[in-house]
Design a protein around this motif. Structure first.
Motif, PDB file in Angstrom:
ATOM      1  N   VAL A   1       0.845  -1.201   0.000  1.00 62.17           N
ATOM      2  CA  VAL A   1       0.000   0.000   0.000  1.00 62.17           C
ATOM      3  C   VAL A   1       0.878   1.248   0.000  1.00 62.17           C
ATOM      4  N   ARG A   2       1.905   1.244   0.826  1.00 62.71           N
ATOM      5  CA  ARG A   2       2.805   2.401   0.879  1.00 62.71           C
ATOM      6  C   ARG A   2       3.573   2.560  -0.433  1.00 62.71           C
ATOM      7  N   GLN A   3       3.953   1.451  -1.061  1.00 63.29           N
ATOM      8  CA  GLN A   3       4.595   1.540  -2.371  1.00 63.29           C
ATOM      9  C   GLN A   3       3.677   2.188  -3.397  1.00 63.29           C
ATOM     10  N   ILE A   4       2.439   1.776  -3.400  1.00 69.64           N
ATOM     11  CA  ILE A   4       1.498   2.317  -4.384  1.00 69.64           C
ATOM     12  C   ILE A   4       1.248   3.799  -4.124  1.00 69.64           C
ATOM     13  N   ARG A   5       1.226   4.213  -2.870  1.00 67.46           N
ATOM     14  CA  ARG A   5       1.151   5.648  -2.572  1.00 67.46           C
ATOM     15  C   ARG A   5       2.340   6.385  -3.195  1.00 67.46           C
ATOM     16  N   ILE A   6       3.515   5.785  -3.099  1.00 68.36           N
ATOM     17  CA  ILE A   6       4.710   6.399  -3.690  1.00 68.36           C
ATOM     18  C   ILE A   6       4.569   6.492  -5.204  1.00 68.36           C
ATOM     19  N   PHE A   7       4.163   5.400  -5.833  1.00 68.87           N
ATOM     20  CA  PHE A   7       4.032   5.406  -7.287  1.00 68.87           C
ATOM     21  C   PHE A   7       2.943   6.377  -7.743  1.00 68.87           C
ATOM     22  N   ARG A   8       1.916   6.557  -6.911  1.00 66.28           N
ATOM     23  CA  ARG A   8       0.790   7.437  -7.271  1.00 66.28           C
ATOM     24  C   ARG A   8       1.074   8.898  -6.926  1.00 66.28           C
ATOM     25  N   HIS A   9       1.630   9.144  -5.721  1.00 61.84           N
ATOM     26  CA  HIS A   9       1.775  10.508  -5.216  1.00 61.84           C
ATOM     27  C   HIS A   9       3.232  10.943  -5.001  1.00 61.84           C
ATOM     28  N   GLY A  10       4.158   9.973  -4.928  1.00 63.18           N
ATOM     29  CA  GLY A  10       5.521  10.308  -4.557  1.00 63.18           C
ATOM     30  C   GLY A  10       5.712  10.462  -3.064  1.00 63.18           C
ATOM     31  N   ASP A  11       4.749   9.960  -2.263  1.00 67.02           N
ATOM     32  CA  ASP A  11       4.817  10.118  -0.809  1.00 67.02           C
ATOM     33  C   ASP A  11       4.140   8.918  -0.152  1.00 67.02           C
ATOM     34  N   PRO A  12       4.883   8.146   0.678  1.00 65.74           N
ATOM     35  CA  PRO A  12       4.283   6.955   1.294  1.00 65.74           C
ATOM     36  C   PRO A  12       3.242   7.265   2.351  1.00 65.74           C
ATOM     37  N   LEU A  13       3.125   8.530   2.762  1.00 70.59           N
ATOM     38  CA  LEU A  13       2.193   8.893   3.825  1.00 70.59           C
ATOM     39  C   LEU A  13       0.903   9.536   3.302  1.00 70.59           C
ATOM     40  N   VAL A  14       0.804   9.779   2.005  1.00 70.18           N
ATOM     41  CA  VAL A  14      -0.405  10.379   1.423  1.00 70.18           C
ATOM     42  C   VAL A  14      -1.347   9.265   0.988  1.00 70.18           C
ATOM     43  N   SER A  15      -2.526   9.211   1.592  1.00 64.89           N
ATOM     44  CA  SER A  15      -3.473   8.135   1.318  1.00 64.89           C
ATOM     45  C   SER A  15      -3.933   8.145  -0.132  1.00 64.89           C
ATOM     46  N   LEU A  16      -4.277   6.973  -0.609  1.00 63.93           N
ATOM     47  CA  LEU A  16      -4.800   6.826  -1.963  1.00 63.93           C
ATOM     48  C   LEU A  16      -6.267   7.222  -2.014  1.00 63.93           C
ATOM     49  N   PRO A  17      -6.766   7.658  -3.170  1.00 61.80           N
ATOM     50  CA  PRO A  17      -8.205   7.887  -3.298  1.00 61.80           C
ATOM     51  C   PRO A  17      -8.973   6.595  -3.015  1.00 61.80           C
ATOM     52  N   GLY A  18      -9.965   6.669  -2.151  1.00 67.02           N
ATOM     53  CA  GLY A  18     -10.745   5.471  -1.823  1.00 67.02           C
ATOM     54  C   GLY A  18      -9.877   4.345  -1.292  1.00 67.02           C
ATOM     55  N   GLU A  19      -8.953   4.685  -0.390  1.00 65.61           N
ATOM     56  CA  GLU A  19      -7.950   3.702   0.016  1.00 65.61           C
ATOM     57  C   GLU A  19      -8.556   2.462   0.678  1.00 65.61           C
ATOM     58  N   ALA A  20      -9.623   2.614   1.401  1.00 66.14           N
ATOM     59  CA  ALA A  20     -10.235   1.438   2.043  1.00 66.14           C
ATOM     60  C   ALA A  20     -10.652   0.413   0.991  1.00 66.14           C
ATOM     61  N   ASP A  21     -11.195   0.873  -0.120  1.00 68.42           N
ATOM     62  CA  ASP A  21     -11.586  -0.047  -1.196  1.00 68.42           C
ATOM     63  C   ASP A  21     -10.365  -0.658  -1.868  1.00 68.42           C
ATOM     64  N   VAL A  22      -9.308   0.132  -2.006  1.00 64.95           N
ATOM     65  CA  VAL A  22      -8.070  -0.367  -2.589  1.00 64.95           C
ATOM     66  C   VAL A  22      -7.500  -1.486  -1.728  1.00 64.95           C
TER      67      VAL A  22
END
Length: 270
Positions: free
Chosen positions: A241-262
């Motif tokens: 999950v933290r990797q995907i935040r990095i790939f999406r936002h460049g930041d492991p602490l920024v939540s993904l859109p609709g992260e609970a569903d992800v």
């Protein structure tokens, strides 16, 4: 349209669950990204990295490439700097390196209700032990015992403990002296400790977090009897999950859109 490409590299790599985890997440996020796996050993890492073109967004790295990735990164997050290990590379003007294993351990334990500890035992002194030690410090540990077949291998962890303000004591596996709130096992998958070692460790080990998850339950989890056990699958999930935040936002602490569903979609493929 130019593809956006990512992959997990390691050796061995055929067993990796990362492609399924990432594919599930990208589907929910609506991202048309390709994520594959590739067998790359330490000797071939630099050449393989140099052969990537501009379609590549990043890489996930597993053993034995985390130290190689650390050296390749031109910038690194705090967890990478502390552990000397990078499991995520993000490409751009620089090659940014991250360690999401630490956060994966913390998140997996929080999900199991473990959010603070004072005393921790780490089993093993290999590459994952440094991430386990940083995670223990973030959970508030004041004392950490590193139990290993070769306690002398924990010398670097003693130095890291000093940086973290944590007392680290190396001991042999059959010479444990700590009543631990939490045991973090970083031993290789399939390792079965003899009962005369696993029994005393379980009796004084508190909650067991076993980074190994294949096969499951591990021999150590079985030896824990009725004690609370947390599978390494939680770490696998949450570090991804933290990797995907990095790939999406460049930041492991920024939540993904609709992260609970992800996260739910990712958990369904484990």
């Amino acid at each position: 349209m130019t593809a956006t490409r990512l992959a997990v590299w390691g050796d061995p790599i055929a067993h990796s669950k990362s492609p399924a985890l990432h594919a599930a997440a990208y589907d929910v996020l609506g991202l048309d990204w390709e994520y594959d796996r590739r067998q790359v050993n330490a000797a071939g890492f630099a050449e393989s990295l140099g052969g990537l073109d501009a379609t590549w967004r990043g890489l996930s790295l597993t053993m034995p490439l985390k130290e190689e990735a650390f050296r390749a990164a031109t910038t690194r997050d705090a967890h990478a700097e502390l552990t000397g290990a990078v499991n995520t590379l993000l490409f751009g003007d620089d090659i940014a390196g991250y360690n999401t294993d630490v956060g994966g351990i913390v998140d997996a334990l929080a999900e199991a209700g473990v959010t603070t500890v004072r005393s921790v035992r780490i089993l093993g002194a290999g590459a994952t032990a440094a991430s386990a030690l940083v995670a223990a410090a973030e959970l508030g540990a004041e004392r950490v015992e590193v139990s290993a077949r070769r306690p002398e291998r924990a010398a670097g962890l003693v130095v890291l403990g000093d940086r973290l303000g944590v007392t680290v004591e190396p001991r042999a596996l059959d010479d444990s002296a700590l009543d631990a709130d939490l045991t973090i096992a970083t031993l290789p998958s399939g390792i079965a400790l003899p009962p005369e070692i696993s029994g005393p460790l379980a009796a004084r080990g508190g909650t067991l977090f076993d980074a190994a998850y294949a096969p499951w339950p591990s021999a150590l989890a079985v030896a824990w009897g009725g004690g609370r056990v947390v599978s390494g699958l939680g770490m696998l999930l949450h570090q991804a999950v933290r990797q995907i935040r990095i790939f999406r936002h460049g930041d492991p602490l920024v939540s993904l859109p609709g992260e609970a569903d992800v996260v739910a979609a990712m958990r369904s493929v484990l």
